[in-house]
Design an enzyme around this catalytic site. Sequence first.
Site, PDB file in Angstrom:
ATOM      1  N   PHE A 104       0.751  -2.911  -5.461  1.00 25.38           N
ATOM      2  CA  PHE A 104      -0.573  -2.932  -6.091  1.00 25.38           C
ATOM      3  C   PHE A 104      -0.680  -1.993  -7.295  1.00 25.38           C
ATOM      4  CE2 PHE A 104      -2.240  -5.114  -2.315  1.00 25.38           C
ATOM      5  CZ  PHE A 104      -3.064  -6.022  -2.937  1.00 25.38           C
ATOM      6  N   HIS A 136      14.848   7.318  -6.465  1.00 22.65           N
ATOM      7  CA  HIS A 136      13.825   7.522  -5.431  1.00 22.65           C
ATOM      8  C   HIS A 136      14.202   8.720  -4.562  1.00 22.65           C
ATOM      9  CE1 HIS A 136      12.573   3.364  -6.401  1.00 22.65           C
ATOM     10  NE2 HIS A 136      11.391   3.753  -5.923  1.00 22.65           N
ATOM     11  N   LYS A 140      14.452   7.115   1.279  1.00 22.62           N
ATOM     12  CA  LYS A 140      14.397   5.660   1.082  1.00 22.62           C
ATOM     13  C   LYS A 140      15.655   5.004   1.653  1.00 22.62           C
ATOM     14  CE  LYS A 140      13.328   2.170  -2.413  1.00 22.62           C
ATOM     15  NZ  LYS A 140      12.252   1.572  -1.618  1.00 22.62           N
ATOM     16  N   GLY A 146      13.094  -2.712  -4.066  1.00 24.03           N
ATOM     17  CA  GLY A 146      12.533  -4.060  -4.240  1.00 24.03           C
ATOM     18  C   GLY A 146      12.051  -4.267  -5.668  1.00 24.03           C
TER      19      GLY A 146
HETATM   20  P1  NAD Z   1       1.745   3.828   7.983  1.00 29.37           P
HETATM   21  O1  NAD Z   1       2.774   3.627   9.038  1.00 29.37           O
HETATM   22  O2  NAD Z   1       1.403   5.191   7.544  1.00 29.37           O
HETATM   23  O3  NAD Z   1       0.378   3.090   8.422  1.00 29.37           O
HETATM   24  C1  NAD Z   1       0.317   1.856   9.091  1.00 29.37           C
HETATM   25  C2  NAD Z   1      -0.834   1.946  10.083  1.00 29.37           C
HETATM   26  O4  NAD Z   1      -1.066   0.663  10.678  1.00 29.37           O
HETATM   27  C3  NAD Z   1      -0.567   2.939  11.231  1.00 29.37           C
HETATM   28  O5  NAD Z   1      -1.590   3.908  11.267  1.00 29.37           O
HETATM   29  C4  NAD Z   1      -0.571   2.041  12.459  1.00 29.37           C
HETATM   30  O6  NAD Z   1      -1.063   2.679  13.627  1.00 29.37           O
HETATM   31  C5  NAD Z   1      -1.524   0.945  11.995  1.00 29.37           C
HETATM   32  N1  NAD Z   1      -1.538  -0.232  12.866  1.00 29.37           N
HETATM   33  C6  NAD Z   1      -0.606  -0.636  13.761  1.00 29.37           C
HETATM   34  N2  NAD Z   1      -1.044  -1.742  14.403  1.00 29.37           N
HETATM   35  C7  NAD Z   1      -2.282  -2.016  13.917  1.00 29.37           C
HETATM   36  C8  NAD Z   1      -3.229  -3.032  14.188  1.00 29.37           C
HETATM   37  N3  NAD Z   1      -3.009  -4.004  15.095  1.00 29.37           N
HETATM   38  N4  NAD Z   1      -4.380  -3.037  13.472  1.00 29.37           N
HETATM   39  C9  NAD Z   1      -4.626  -2.080  12.551  1.00 29.37           C
HETATM   40  N5  NAD Z   1      -3.752  -1.095  12.257  1.00 29.37           N
HETATM   41  C10 NAD Z   1      -2.599  -1.070  12.936  1.00 29.37           C
HETATM   42  O7  NAD Z   1       2.251   2.945   6.744  1.00 29.37           O
HETATM   43  P2  NAD Z   1       1.714   2.984   5.235  1.00 29.37           P
HETATM   44  O8  NAD Z   1       2.598   3.855   4.428  1.00 29.37           O
HETATM   45  O9  NAD Z   1       0.237   3.201   5.262  1.00 29.37           O
HETATM   46  O10 NAD Z   1       2.047   1.486   4.774  1.00 29.37           O
HETATM   47  C11 NAD Z   1       1.398   0.387   5.394  1.00 29.37           C
HETATM   48  C12 NAD Z   1       1.959  -0.919   4.840  1.00 29.37           C
HETATM   49  O11 NAD Z   1       1.715  -0.986   3.427  1.00 29.37           O
HETATM   50  C13 NAD Z   1       3.475  -1.068   4.966  1.00 29.37           C
HETATM   51  O12 NAD Z   1       3.777  -2.424   5.223  1.00 29.37           O
HETATM   52  C14 NAD Z   1       4.017  -0.648   3.603  1.00 29.37           C
HETATM   53  O13 NAD Z   1       5.260  -1.237   3.291  1.00 29.37           O
HETATM   54  C15 NAD Z   1       2.926  -1.214   2.727  1.00 29.37           C
HETATM   55  N6  NAD Z   1       2.797  -0.621   1.384  1.00 29.37           N
HETATM   56  C16 NAD Z   1       2.421  -1.482   0.409  1.00 29.37           C
HETATM   57  C17 NAD Z   1       2.172  -1.021  -0.862  1.00 29.37           C
HETATM   58  C18 NAD Z   1       1.695  -2.006  -1.908  1.00 29.37           C
HETATM   59  O14 NAD Z   1       1.438  -1.618  -3.052  1.00 29.37           O
HETATM   60  N7  NAD Z   1       1.525  -3.280  -1.540  1.00 29.37           N
HETATM   61  C19 NAD Z   1       2.312   0.336  -1.153  1.00 29.37           C
HETATM   62  C20 NAD Z   1       2.692   1.201  -0.134  1.00 29.37           C
HETATM   63  C21 NAD Z   1       2.914   0.713   1.150  1.00 29.37           C
END
Ligand code: NAD
Length: 241
Positions: A104, A136, A140, A146
């Site tokens: 994003f 990085h 990592k 990616g």
């Molecule tokens: P994180 O592990 O810190 O947080 C994930 C959270 O989801 C945890 O708190 C976990 O308990 C919670 N969770 C588990 N099951 C759940 C459920 N059923 N309902 C709601 N919440 C639930 O990880 P993060 O660093 O916050 O990253 C989250 C996701 O975002 C990952 O897939 C990561 O790859 C992705 N990400 C995307 C971007 C982007 O720009 N698209 C950037 C950074 C991270």
Amino acid sequence: MKLALVGYGRMGRMIERIAEERGHRIIARIDRDSETDITQLGQLGADVVIEFSQPAVAYANCLACIEQGLPVVSGTTGWAEGVEQLRALVRSRIGASFIWSSNFSVGVNLFLELNRRMARLMCHAPEYRISMSETHHIHKLDAPSGTAITLAEAILAERTDLTHWTEQQAPEDRHALPIASLREGEVPGIHSVTYRSAVDQITLTHEAYGRDGFALGAVIAAEYAATHTGVHTMADILGTL
Ligand code: NAD
């Protein structure tokens, strides 16, 4: 805007901070064992749901919100098939709104577009050899990143003289695009694309200062989702910034 956060981990917390700085209100935070049920978010009056959780639960989370008529922005990675299924569902439902992106960050998305345009432009100067690097933090696990692969694929799509990317440096094969992956300390992420000739070089670099860029981009996407129905990408949103 009233926002509901589904997934309250590192990204969820950062999104909360940035959303509040932009004047939005968080009306619900749902994590694994939350008391608030995801099926209540519509009744609670959420305008948009931002979902950053885990790949195994992202589809069910997003579907539950779409079923309530709520616009959904999701950044959870690793559930590509589910994303396509939800995109198809949302396209068939008038009034539904869904934005998913693996990255994003506004800066990274601008950088991807610049990279594509530069690759096209540099087709006119084949004397420049292309190489890439990404740096990085040492935690990592994957390499190249990616984002580096996405950059490389965009270059390969423009260049008929290049057939594949390689982690080999200074490859003899002139059809290969080399990518160097460096791991240093806590570096959040640096990507560079370099075009080098015998007399000079041109380098395009994106350097992230932290993870805030992802969170800011997700909030900007939520603002867009509140007023646009259908399936959208960061490219659509960048066109309106
Ligand atoms: P994180 O592990 O810190 O947080 C994930 C959270 O989801 C945890 O708190 C976990 O308990 C919670 N969770 C588990 N099951 C759940 C459920 N059923 N309902 C709601 N919440 C639930 O990880 P993060 O660093 O916050 O990253 C989250 C996701 O975002 C990952 O897939 C990561 O790859 C992705 N990400 C995307 C971007 C982007 O720009 N698209 C950037 C950074 C991270």
